[in-house]
Write a protein that holds these residues in place. Structure first.
Motif, PDB file in Angstrom:
ATOM      1  N   GLU A  46       5.863  29.326  42.107  1.00 16.28           N
ATOM      2  CA  GLU A  46       4.745  29.014  41.208  1.00 16.28           C
ATOM      3  C   GLU A  46       4.038  30.317  40.832  1.00 16.28           C
ATOM      4  O   GLU A  46       4.090  31.311  41.558  1.00 16.28           O
ATOM      5  CB  GLU A  46       3.756  28.066  41.896  1.00 16.28           C
ATOM      6  N   ARG A  47       3.350  30.294  39.674  1.00 15.49           N
ATOM      7  CA  ARG A  47       2.681  31.502  39.202  1.00 15.49           C
ATOM      8  C   ARG A  47       1.216  31.219  38.897  1.00 15.49           C
ATOM      9  O   ARG A  47       0.852  30.143  38.418  1.00 15.49           O
ATOM     10  CB  ARG A  47       3.374  32.040  37.947  1.00 15.49           C
ATOM     11  N   ALA A  48       0.384  32.213  39.183  1.00 12.72           N
ATOM     12  CA  ALA A  48      -1.029  32.152  38.819  1.00 12.72           C
ATOM     13  C   ALA A  48      -1.459  33.552  38.413  1.00 12.72           C
ATOM     14  O   ALA A  48      -0.809  34.548  38.757  1.00 12.72           O
ATOM     15  CB  ALA A  48      -1.877  31.662  39.997  1.00 12.72           C
ATOM     16  N   GLU A  49      -2.553  33.671  37.667  1.00  8.86           N
ATOM     17  CA  GLU A  49      -3.081  34.969  37.259  1.00  8.86           C
ATOM     18  C   GLU A  49      -4.369  35.239  38.042  1.00  8.86           C
ATOM     19  O   GLU A  49      -5.226  34.364  38.180  1.00  8.86           O
ATOM     20  CB  GLU A  49      -3.399  34.979  35.751  1.00  8.86           C
ATOM     21  N   ASP A  50      -4.486  36.492  38.586  1.00  5.31           N
ATOM     22  CA  ASP A  50      -5.741  36.794  39.270  1.00  5.31           C
ATOM     23  C   ASP A  50      -6.729  37.401  38.283  1.00  5.31           C
ATOM     24  O   ASP A  50      -6.454  37.570  37.102  1.00  5.31           O
ATOM     25  CB  ASP A  50      -5.490  37.725  40.457  1.00  5.31           C
ATOM     26  N   ALA A  51      -7.893  37.764  38.793  1.00  2.00           N
ATOM     27  CA  ALA A  51      -8.973  38.222  37.923  1.00  2.00           C
ATOM     28  C   ALA A  51      -8.663  39.548  37.254  1.00  2.00           C
ATOM     29  O   ALA A  51      -9.208  39.870  36.202  1.00  2.00           O
ATOM     30  CB  ALA A  51     -10.266  38.351  38.738  1.00  2.00           C
ATOM     31  N   GLU A  52      -7.778  40.338  37.842  1.00  2.00           N
ATOM     32  CA  GLU A  52      -7.466  41.644  37.286  1.00  2.00           C
ATOM     33  C   GLU A  52      -6.260  41.613  36.364  1.00  2.00           C
ATOM     34  O   GLU A  52      -5.745  42.654  35.949  1.00  2.00           O
ATOM     35  CB  GLU A  52      -7.215  42.631  38.430  1.00  2.00           C
ATOM     36  N   GLY A  53      -5.745  40.442  36.038  1.00  2.00           N
ATOM     37  CA  GLY A  53      -4.638  40.329  35.103  1.00  2.00           C
ATOM     38  C   GLY A  53      -3.266  40.509  35.701  1.00  2.00           C
ATOM     39  O   GLY A  53      -2.271  40.481  34.992  1.00  2.00           O
ATOM     40  N   ARG A  54      -3.192  40.691  37.043  1.00  3.59           N
ATOM     41  CA  ARG A  54      -1.888  40.814  37.674  1.00  3.59           C
ATOM     42  C   ARG A  54      -1.230  39.448  37.801  1.00  3.59           C
ATOM     43  O   ARG A  54      -1.906  38.435  37.932  1.00  3.59           O
ATOM     44  CB  ARG A  54      -2.028  41.460  39.058  1.00  3.59           C
ATOM     45  N   ALA A  55       0.101  39.447  37.781  1.00  3.67           N
ATOM     46  CA  ALA A  55       0.841  38.199  37.966  1.00  3.67           C
ATOM     47  C   ALA A  55       0.974  37.943  39.466  1.00  3.67           C
ATOM     48  O   ALA A  55       1.428  38.799  40.216  1.00  3.67           O
ATOM     49  CB  ALA A  55       2.223  38.292  37.327  1.00  3.67           C
ATOM     50  N   THR A 107       1.828  35.200  49.066  1.00  2.00           N
ATOM     51  CA  THR A 107       1.769  35.607  47.659  1.00  2.00           C
ATOM     52  C   THR A 107       2.538  36.894  47.429  1.00  2.00           C
ATOM     53  O   THR A 107       2.749  37.704  48.335  1.00  2.00           O
ATOM     54  CB  THR A 107       0.313  35.823  47.205  1.00  2.00           C
ATOM     55  N   LEU A 108       2.929  37.073  46.170  1.00  3.97           N
ATOM     56  CA  LEU A 108       3.546  38.302  45.681  1.00  3.97           C
ATOM     57  C   LEU A 108       2.814  38.692  44.406  1.00  3.97           C
ATOM     58  O   LEU A 108       2.786  37.920  43.446  1.00  3.97           O
ATOM     59  CB  LEU A 108       5.039  38.103  45.411  1.00  3.97           C
ATOM     60  N   GLU A 109       2.231  39.883  44.404  1.00  7.01           N
ATOM     61  CA  GLU A 109       1.486  40.359  43.243  1.00  7.01           C
ATOM     62  C   GLU A 109       2.297  41.441  42.529  1.00  7.01           C
ATOM     63  O   GLU A 109       2.797  42.372  43.157  1.00  7.01           O
ATOM     64  CB  GLU A 109       0.132  40.929  43.665  1.00  7.01           C
ATOM     65  N   LEU A 110       2.406  41.295  41.204  1.00  7.40           N
ATOM     66  CA  LEU A 110       3.096  42.287  40.384  1.00  7.40           C
ATOM     67  C   LEU A 110       2.133  42.800  39.323  1.00  7.40           C
ATOM     68  O   LEU A 110       1.484  42.008  38.625  1.00  7.40           O
ATOM     69  CB  LEU A 110       4.331  41.676  39.717  1.00  7.40           C
ATOM     70  N   ASN A 111       2.041  44.126  39.212  1.00 10.25           N
ATOM     71  CA  ASN A 111       1.180  44.719  38.202  1.00 10.25           C
ATOM     72  C   ASN A 111       1.756  44.497  36.811  1.00 10.25           C
ATOM     73  O   ASN A 111       2.971  44.304  36.651  1.00 10.25           O
ATOM     74  CB  ASN A 111       1.009  46.217  38.453  1.00 10.25           C
ATOM     75  N   PRO A 112       0.911  44.535  35.781  1.00  8.44           N
ATOM     76  CA  PRO A 112       1.404  44.329  34.409  1.00  8.44           C
ATOM     77  C   PRO A 112       2.507  45.307  34.004  1.00  8.44           C
ATOM     78  O   PRO A 112       3.323  44.982  33.150  1.00  8.44           O
ATOM     79  CB  PRO A 112       0.144  44.528  33.555  1.00  8.44           C
TER      80      PRO A 112
END
Length: 337
Positions: free
Chosen positions: A55-64, A75-80
């Motif tokens: 599943e995917r969500a967007e955090d406040a800083e625009g990262r995926a 969670t796994l965070e990927l920068n733009p």
């Protein structure tokens, strides 16, 4: 899957945490066989996420931000700037969602089984009938997921699969020549070769490191394909696990974890018997592969595999090489890292 092959060399870096209160750590992210493979900076696998359950969500800083379905704490965070990997994950999630059967279909099937159980119990619930029916209704994408789950369990014993961008062409050539969907080299666990549901064939690293030509590895992969034709890996799994596992697959769409664990343990402890020459020689001829290197690798004396040596279909012929020498050398070094 066609969609997977497009991204099989794609890697990225991101931030991963195992639980909601755990510290985030930098990791490598790669596309696997219907899975998202998360590894630490030493290339040790930390997690395998089924792409179908991401599943995917967007955090406040625009990262995926991605997480397994039902577990938002991991969670796994990927920068733009990792846009290519983000796009790949989204594309594969959509492809899997389109390909898999709708939940309503499985619920409908479960209702039909419940209504028909009393009248058909003498036939339908026999172990063989359950397995036959499961093989008819399980879609290919589900079979790929089951194969990926088995590979994940094998890697717990063998260590992560051997991977190298330089050896990718050699693996593709080996798969094309032997008819496998995908060839994976593992550092241990698997004694020789093992076919998984979905078309992946595992090869022990010794089959590429200990021989002078790719003919031996190709022979083992080819013979494993013959075994898969006579006894498909999914059938072998379900017959080993018993009727309860088949019933669970039919009603929930998943093979129980205990069944996968038991089957993995049984497969890793086996030496596959030599198949009769009349079964494998036509396949070697069709693939224009020499059977003698495989026969000598199975039995260096040649006593048990004499028929494969004497009736080698390539005797007097000059078959096309499986791959260029440079690719073979790169494949032999695939596990050095």
């Amino acid at each position: 899957m066609t969609a997977l092959s497009k991204y099989d060399r794609l890697e990225a870096t991101g931030l991963w945490r195992a639980t909601g209160d755990a510290q985030r750590r930098e990791v490598f992210v790669a596309i696997g066989d219907a899975t998202l493979v998360i590894s630490d900076m030493s290339d040790r696998a930390l997690a395998h996420w089924s792409i179908a359950a991401v599943e995917r969500a967007e955090d406040a800083e625009g990262r995926a931000v991605f997480h397994p379905d039902g577990d938002p704490g991991e969670t796994l965070e990927l920068n733009p700037d990792e846009a290519e990997m983000i796009e790949a994950i989204d594309t594969l999630r959509q492809a899997v969602a389109r390909a898999r059967p709708r939940p309503g279909r499985l619920r409908w099937f479960g209702a039909v089984v419940s209504v028909s159980a009393v009248a058909a119990v003498a036939v339908f619930w026999l172990p063989g009938a359950l397995v036959d029916h499961a093989l008819r209704v399980v879609p290919p994408v589900k079979e790929v997921e089951i194969g990926a789950a088995l590979l994940s369990r094998i890697e717990r014993v063998s260590g992560p699969r051997c991977r190298s961008n330089e050896a990718r062409a050699a693996l593709d050539a080996l798969a094309e020549r032997t008819g496998a969907t995908r060839i994976v080299v593992v550092p241990g666990g698997v004694r020789e070769a093992l076919a998984l549901p979905g078309g992946t064939v595992l090869l022990n690293r010794g089959l590429v490191e200990d021989h002078e030509s790719p003919d031996v590895a190709a022979g083992y992969a080819l013979v494993e394909q013959v075994r898969s034709t006579s006894l498909p890996p999914l059938r072998a799994l379900l017959e080993h696990a018993g009727p309860r596992a088949s019933a669970t697959l039919l009603t929930t769409g998943a093979v129980p974890a205990w069944a996968l664990d038991d089957f993995t343990e049984a497969q890793l402890s086996r030496f596959a018997p030599v198949l009769p020459a009349h079964m494998v020689l036509p396949v070697f001829e069709e693939a224009t592969l020499r059977s003698t290197p495989y026969a000598r690798a199975r039995d260096i004396s040649g006593e048990e595999t004499l028929a494969l040596i004497e009736a080698d279909p390539m005797v007097g012929r000059d078959p096309a090489p499986i791959m260029p020498d440079r690719d073979w050398l790169r494949l032999q070094a695939i596990c050095e890292n």
